[in-house]
Scaffold this active site. Structure first.
Site, PDB file in Angstrom:
ATOM      1  CG  HIS A  20      -1.942  -1.014   1.477  1.00 33.21           C
ATOM      2  ND1 HIS A  20      -3.181  -1.035   2.162  1.00 33.21           N
ATOM      3  CD2 HIS A  20      -2.172  -2.280   0.379  1.00 33.21           C
ATOM      4  CE1 HIS A  20      -3.802  -2.042   1.950  1.00 33.21           C
ATOM      5  NE2 HIS A  20      -3.181  -2.621   0.875  1.00 33.21           N
ATOM      6  CD  GLU A  65      -1.757   4.417   3.316  1.00 37.33           C
ATOM      7  OE1 GLU A  65      -1.422   3.593   2.495  1.00 37.33           O
ATOM      8  OE2 GLU A  65      -2.848   4.590   3.696  1.00 37.33           O
ATOM      9  CB  CYS A  80      -6.359  -0.316   5.179  1.00 38.55           C
ATOM     10  SG  CYS A  80      -4.713  -1.015   4.886  1.00 38.55           S
ATOM     11  CB  CYS A  85      -1.693   1.589   6.279  1.00 38.07           C
ATOM     12  SG  CYS A  85      -1.263   0.756   4.677  1.00 38.07           S
TER      13      CYS A  85
HETATM   14 ZN   LIG Z   1      -3.255   0.208   3.701  1.00 35.52          ZN
END
Ligand SMILES: [Zn+2]
Length: 193
Positions: A79, A81, A114, A117
Site C-alpha cells: 500500500h 503508506e 486501512c 497501514c
Molecule cells: Zn493500507
C-alpha cells in the site's frame, strides 16, 4: 530452495514527477496536493490503485513518496503508506524515523489508513498523520479497509501521533471516483467464508 529477493522500486515516472515539482512543500495543503497528484498519475500510468502517500519532514521537505503497487508487484502489503514509510527509512538509514523522538516527520496520505497501514504507523516513528479521503470514500468504490478500532484516531493520539483528516478530501475523492469510472480493478483478496 532459492527464495527471491524482495525489492521495492517505485515506477519510473515517480522520480521525474518528484523532480519536476521540487522537494519542499511548506504548507500541509501543498503536501496533500503533491500526493493527490501522485495518486492521479498512478492510475493514468496504470501502475497501481488510486492511492498515494509520502513522508515529509515537519518543515516540508519530501523524504520519500509512495504509491500503491499491489498489482504491479503482486504483493498485497505494498500500500502507498507502507511504500513511503519503508523508502523513507531507507533514505534516512533508520527504522525509527523519529530518531528516538528527536525528529518530526509527517505521513501524508490520500486516504485514511486501512487496518494494515494503521498498524504500521506507530512503529514507523512518524509524529503526524495527514489524510484526505475517508475510509468510507474508499469503501464506496469497493475497497476493503479492514477492521479498525472505532476510535482509531484516539488510539494514535494516545501514542503521541497527531491526526489531521479531510485535508483536500474532495480532490482525493475525485481520483477515487475516476478510478472506479474508468474500470480500475478493485483488488481485494478473496473472501474467507
Ligand atoms: Zn493500507
Amino acid at each position: 530452495m532459492v527464495l527471491p529477493e524482495l525489492k521495492i522500486s517505485l515506477p519510473d515516472w515517480v522520480e521525474n514527477f518528484t523532480v519536476k515539482v521540487g522537494n519542499v512543500h511548506p504548507q500541509i495543503e501543498d503536501r496533500m496536493r503533491f500526493v493527490i497528484e501522485l495518486s492521479q498519475r498512478n492510475i493514468e500510468h496504470q501502475t497501481g490503485g488510486p492511492f498515494a502517500a509520502a513522508i515529509f519532514h515537519r518543515e516540508g521537505n519530501l523524504i520519500a513518496p509512495g504509491v500503491n503497487m499491489v498489482m504491479v508487484s503482486n504483493c498485497s502489503i505494498l500500500h502507498a503508506e507502507i511504500v513511503a514509510i519503508a523508502l523513507a527509512q531507507k533514505v534516512l538509514g533508520r527504522y525509527d524515523l523519529s530518531n528516538g523522538g528527536t525528529d518530526k516527520y509527517d505521513l501524508v496520505s490520500t486516504t485514511e489508513p486501512c487496518a494494515m497501514c494503521l498498524g504500521a504507523i506507530p512503529w514507523s516513528g512518524v509524529c503526524r498523520l495527514i489524510c484526505a479521503a475517508r475510509d468510507e470514500d474508499a469503501r464506496k468504490i469497493g475497497f476493503d479497509e479492514g477492521s479498525k478500532p472505532d476510535d482509531w484516531i484516539g488510539e494514535l493520539e494516545r501514542r503521541g501521533i497527531t491526526v489531521l483528516c479531510d485535508i483536500l478530501r474532495g480532490d482525493a475523492v475525485k481520483v477515487l471516483e475516476k478510478y472506479k469510472a474508468t474500470g480500475g480493478t478493485i483488488y481485494n483478496a478473496g473472501s474467507h467464508e
